[in-house]
Enzyme design. Structure first.
Site, PDB file in Angstrom:
ATOM      1  CG  HIS A  84      -0.432   0.006   2.256  1.00 57.29           C
ATOM      2  ND1 HIS A  84      -0.165   1.182   3.025  1.00 57.29           N
ATOM      3  CD2 HIS A  84       0.147  -1.063   3.522  1.00 57.29           C
ATOM      4  CE1 HIS A  84       0.608   0.756   4.597  1.00 57.29           C
ATOM      5  NE2 HIS A  84       0.117  -0.501   4.262  1.00 57.29           N
ATOM      6  CG  ASP A 124       2.369  -0.077   7.831  1.00 53.85           C
ATOM      7  OD1 ASP A 124       2.001  -0.667   6.582  1.00 53.85           O
ATOM      8  OD2 ASP A 124       2.013   0.218   8.734  1.00 53.85           O
ATOM      9  CD  GLU A 148      -3.175  -1.622   5.390  1.00 56.55           C
ATOM     10  OE1 GLU A 148      -3.525  -2.435   5.946  1.00 56.55           O
ATOM     11  OE2 GLU A 148      -2.777  -1.115   5.473  1.00 56.55           O
ATOM     12  CD  GLU A 149      -1.673   1.636   7.513  1.00 60.16           C
ATOM     13  OE1 GLU A 149      -2.333   1.311   8.144  1.00 60.16           O
ATOM     14  OE2 GLU A 149      -0.506   1.869   7.294  1.00 60.16           O
ATOM     15  CG  ASP A 193      -2.909   4.019   3.135  1.00 63.24           C
ATOM     16  OD1 ASP A 193      -2.193   3.231   2.168  1.00 63.24           O
ATOM     17  OD2 ASP A 193      -3.297   3.457   3.670  1.00 63.24           O
TER      18      ASP A 193
END
Length: 443
Positions: free
Chosen positions: A90, A122, A156-157, A92
């Site tokens: 991802h 991340d 995704e977050e 974001d």
């Protein structure tokens, strides 16, 4: 022996430089996801697509809403009969409060062999590894055995509504033939004490159950007796949920994790005494203790508007997580804990996942890690949270958590991901891109 045209470890020196530069440059692109649809991944998507195009691929950028950008590209394998592999990351990141950090969280600063910034772990580091690997293959003329579909996703977050969820619903054809996938939350170094280096690979995820609780009572004056006080009814349910001790439920991935970790520590894998076994696993107990059972944690309360007014409504939010096979138990227990006066509903729900730990793909991930850290120990584990693998599972894609990084003992992956001063070592990134390259050539 290294392949022709590659460096000593199977991938060229340019890739080792690019993985560091790409991580830094991606961090500098602020892709903060505030939730509720508030985010913008467009610049990062264009950055990734440009680098893929330079490697001879034909990436497409797809959006459900303006700025919420996803990138998908396919590398053709040499075996047209082989199942395809999805590699996704991802774009974001979660918010970062600059005043709390030692550096600007979106500077991508490289200092003393460390890359700093939000997304360093991340998961812009993994995005950078994928880009560096693909470009190295293009330079060396390498083709994988099976088709590889690359996806860089938005959102995704938050709920994945604008990212993997959108891709799975509206663009399933781009993932034709994909049976397995890899992404975040696995393959990093976990230091288990006494010099032990453990590399957990995600082979399962608990399902997400974000709940909204609501109580409807009788409004009234704060000075009057009121047996139908919505705040009181809600508070009772929240207290019961917070105090509930869920029973241990050992799903296959967790059983495998406990068994293999016990072997690492030279302990008997007594699965009838899990609490006793956890003591023997020392720091590595952290890898399994949150996935032994379902869970439900109250996280927000909403009620009232004036001290002398009893409100008619009160609400709360609960972060619930469900193990594979125990979703019905979760719902039944929530009914009991809420009781007749408090209603609950799912605000967001995703299914739990499980992946086989005896598959050729898992074996290839294990072999790739051990090639570059022969003294390491690779074990399966179940993730306590969730990833985009849940969205892609709707297409029949089995997901693994594998974004390899070698981290020193003072770097705790779980502490720094989403934390203050998120950062990643340069040599850890270079280890990761070597491992990823080796795995994808084997897969």
């Amino acid at each position: 022996m290294a392949e022709p045209g590659t460096g000593e470890h199977g991938i060229d020196e340019q890739a080792l430089d690019e993985v560091v530069r790409f991580t830094s440059e991606l961090i500098r692109i602020d892709t903060t996801n505030h939730g509720g649809g508030d985010g913008n991944e467009r610049a990062a998507a264009e950055y990734a697509a440009a680098h893929l195009a330079e490697a001879g691929l034909d990436p497409v950028i797809l959006e459900k809403a303006p700025g919420r950008s996803n990138v998908v590209a396919r590398i053709a394998g040499t075996d047209p009969g082989a199942d395809a592999l999805l590699v996704h990351g991802h774009l974001d990141v979660v918010p970062a409060e600059a005043s709390d950090w030692s550096v600007d969280p979106f500077s991508g600063e490289i200092r003393d062999g460390i890359v700093w910034g939000r997304g360093a772990l991340d998961m812009k580091s993994m995005d950078a590894m994928v880009l560096a690997t693909v470009r190295a293959w293009a330079r060396a003329g390498v083709r994988p055995r099976r088709d590889i579909v690359i996806a860089f996703t938005a959102d995704e977050e938050a709920s994945a509504e604008y990212g993997a969820g959108f891709l799975a619903e509206e663009h399933a054809g781009l993932f034709e033939g994909c049976t397995e996938g890899i992404s975040e939350s696995g393959g990093f170094t976990f230091h288990g004490g006494s010099g032990l280096r453990i590399y957990p690979i995600g082979a399962g995820e608990r399902g997400t159950a974000w709940l909204r609780l609501s109580a409807r009572g009788r409004a009234g004056h704060g000075s009057k007796a009121n047996p139908r006080n919505a705040v009181t009814m809600l508070a009772g349910a929240v207290a019961r949920i917070g105090a509930h001790r869920w029973p241990v439920r050992l799903v296959p991935t967790v059983r495998a994790a406990l068994t293999e970790l016990a072997a690492v520590y030279g302990a008997e894998a007594d699965l009838d005494d899990v609490d006793g076994l956890l003591v023997k696993l020392g720091p590595a107990a952290q890898l399994v203790e949150s996935t032994l059972r379902n869970s439900a944690n109250p996280t927000a309360l909403e009620a009232g508007y004036k001290v002398n007014v009893i409100p008619e409504h009160a609400a709360a939010q609960v972060d619930g997580r469900m193990l594979p096979g125990y979703e019905d138990e979760f719902c039944r227990v929530m009914d009991e804990l809420c009781g007749p006066d408090v209603a609950w509903e799912f605000q967001h729900r995703t299914e739990p996942l499980g992946a086989p730990v005896d598959s050729p793909t898992f074996a290839a991930m294990r072999a790739a890690v051990l090639e570059f850290d022969p003294e390491g120990h690779v074990v399966p584990y179940c993730m306590s949270g969730g990833t985009d693998a849940k969205q892609f599972s709707r297409l029949g894609i089995t997901g693994y958590g594998f974004s390899p990084l070698r981290l020193p003992a003072e770097f705790g992956y779980g502490k720094l991901a989403h934390g203050v001063d998120e950062r990643v070592p340069v040599d850890g990134l270079q280890f990761g891109v070597r491992v990823l390259d080796a795995f994808l050539k084997r897969a």
